[in-house]
Design a protein around this motif. Structure first.
Motif, PDB file in Angstrom:
ATOM      1  N   ASN A 129      -6.464  -4.397   2.622  1.00 34.95           N
ATOM      2  CA  ASN A 129      -7.825  -4.959   2.563  1.00 34.95           C
ATOM      3  C   ASN A 129      -8.222  -5.301   1.134  1.00 34.95           C
ATOM      4  N   LYS A 130      -7.851  -4.428   0.199  1.00 38.43           N
ATOM      5  CA  LYS A 130      -8.148  -4.705  -1.208  1.00 38.43           C
ATOM      6  C   LYS A 130      -7.361  -5.908  -1.709  1.00 38.43           C
ATOM      7  N   ALA A 133      -9.147  -8.993  -0.490  1.00 42.35           N
ATOM      8  CA  ALA A 133     -10.359  -9.238  -1.292  1.00 42.35           C
ATOM      9  C   ALA A 133      -9.977  -9.772  -2.673  1.00 42.35           C
ATOM     10  N   SER A 134      -8.933  -9.218  -3.258  1.00 43.22           N
ATOM     11  CA  SER A 134      -8.490  -9.680  -4.582  1.00 43.22           C
ATOM     12  C   SER A 134      -7.955 -11.099  -4.515  1.00 43.22           C
ATOM     13  N   ARG A 135      -7.274 -11.434  -3.422  1.00 39.97           N
ATOM     14  CA  ARG A 135      -6.786 -12.811  -3.257  1.00 39.97           C
ATOM     15  C   ARG A 135      -7.961 -13.780  -3.196  1.00 39.97           C
ATOM     16  N   ARG A 136      -9.001 -13.398  -2.454  1.00 39.43           N
ATOM     17  CA  ARG A 136     -10.186 -14.264  -2.370  1.00 39.43           C
ATOM     18  C   ARG A 136     -10.834 -14.413  -3.750  1.00 39.43           C
ATOM     19  N   LYS A 160      -3.347   4.707   6.668  1.00 42.22           N
ATOM     20  CA  LYS A 160      -4.727   4.474   6.205  1.00 42.22           C
ATOM     21  C   LYS A 160      -4.729   3.937   4.772  1.00 42.22           C
ATOM     22  N   GLU A 161      -3.930   4.545   3.907  1.00 38.48           N
ATOM     23  CA  GLU A 161      -3.829   4.092   2.515  1.00 38.48           C
ATOM     24  C   GLU A 161      -3.307   2.661   2.436  1.00 38.48           C
ATOM     25  N   ARG A 185       1.006  -1.116  -3.093  1.00 36.33           N
ATOM     26  CA  ARG A 185       1.573  -1.373  -1.769  1.00 36.33           C
ATOM     27  C   ARG A 185       3.066  -1.090  -1.776  1.00 36.33           C
ATOM     28  N   TYR A 186       3.762  -1.574  -2.799  1.00 30.57           N
ATOM     29  CA  TYR A 186       5.214  -1.365  -2.885  1.00 30.57           C
ATOM     30  C   TYR A 186       5.554   0.113  -2.956  1.00 30.57           C
ATOM     31  N   ASP A 187       4.699   0.905  -3.606  1.00 29.83           N
ATOM     32  CA  ASP A 187       4.949   2.335  -3.722  1.00 29.83           C
ATOM     33  C   ASP A 187       4.686   3.066  -2.401  1.00 29.83           C
ATOM     34  N   LEU A 188       3.748   2.608  -1.589  1.00 29.00           N
ATOM     35  CA  LEU A 188       3.419   3.255  -0.325  1.00 29.00           C
ATOM     36  C   LEU A 188       4.437   2.961   0.773  1.00 29.00           C
TER      37      LEU A 188
END
Length: 192
Positions: A136-137, A140-143, A129-130, A51-54
């Motif tokens: 979203n990932k 899901a990872s937090r959950r 989109k990325e 995320r930081y890179d995008l």
């Protein structure tokens, strides 16, 4: 009398064996849960790095179309830099900075609604989109991480495994949560 002593010795031996097996299995279960929690946190860190890179690429793309949206763009960069600088802090501190960053990203996406040319830009759309996919990932990872924290914390708190957890100094995990109602609300953006 001798048979009684042998039977008592066997019974004591079996009782000790059962206790040792219980201790061994409980300890190993606690280690497994702790390691699963660490693995889940590591997955979150990988996605946060992505995320930081995008974000800088997305901001640069928006700058070309929306140069007078300077405040929004600067807020996104500040939030990103704050989130990146949280290295080796607690889960609570990381969650707070990530929640703030998510809010500023919502503002950035809202800016794109004002500029049809930007919305049509292939680079912007692909980056958006990325980033949405990464968000979203991350959710899901937090959950998944919170599920592992729950399993570890439950095992640490329940009797009799809590005795073993306390003896071996197992610590409860911190949940990765949204902290307050303000962070739970959608970001409102108005263009005058």
């Amino acid at each position: 009398m001798t048979i009684f002593l042998v039977a008592a010795a066997v019974l004591i031996f079996l009782l000790i064996l059962v206790m040792v097996l219980f201790l061994w299995m409980t300890y190993n279960r606690l280690v497994l849960l702790k390691n699963r929690m660490k693995e889940a946190w590591s997955d979150i860190e990988v996605l946060l790095k992505r995320r930081y890179d995008l974000i800088p690429n997305l901001v640069e793309t928006v700058k070309g179309y929306a140069s007078h949206e300077k405040e929004t763009l600067e807020a996104v960069i500040r939030a990103r830099n704050m989130a990146v600088s949280v290295d080796n802090k607690t889960v609570e501190q990381q969650a707070k900075s990530e929640n703030f960053l998510s809010g500023t990203l919502k503002s950035l996406f809202a800016v794109s609604e004002k500029y049809p040319d930007l919305k049509a830009n292939v680079n912007f759309m692909e980056l958006q989109k990325e980033l949405v996919d990464t968000e979203n990932k991350i959710q899901a990872s937090r959950r998944f991480y919170n599920t592992n924290v729950l399993a570890l914390n439950t095992k640490i708190e329940m009797f009799p495994s809590n005795v073993i957890a306390n003896f071996f100094h197992f610590e409860k995990g911190q949940f990765f949560n949204i902290e307050n109602e303000e962070e739970r609300k959608a970001v409102k953006v108005s263009f005058k």
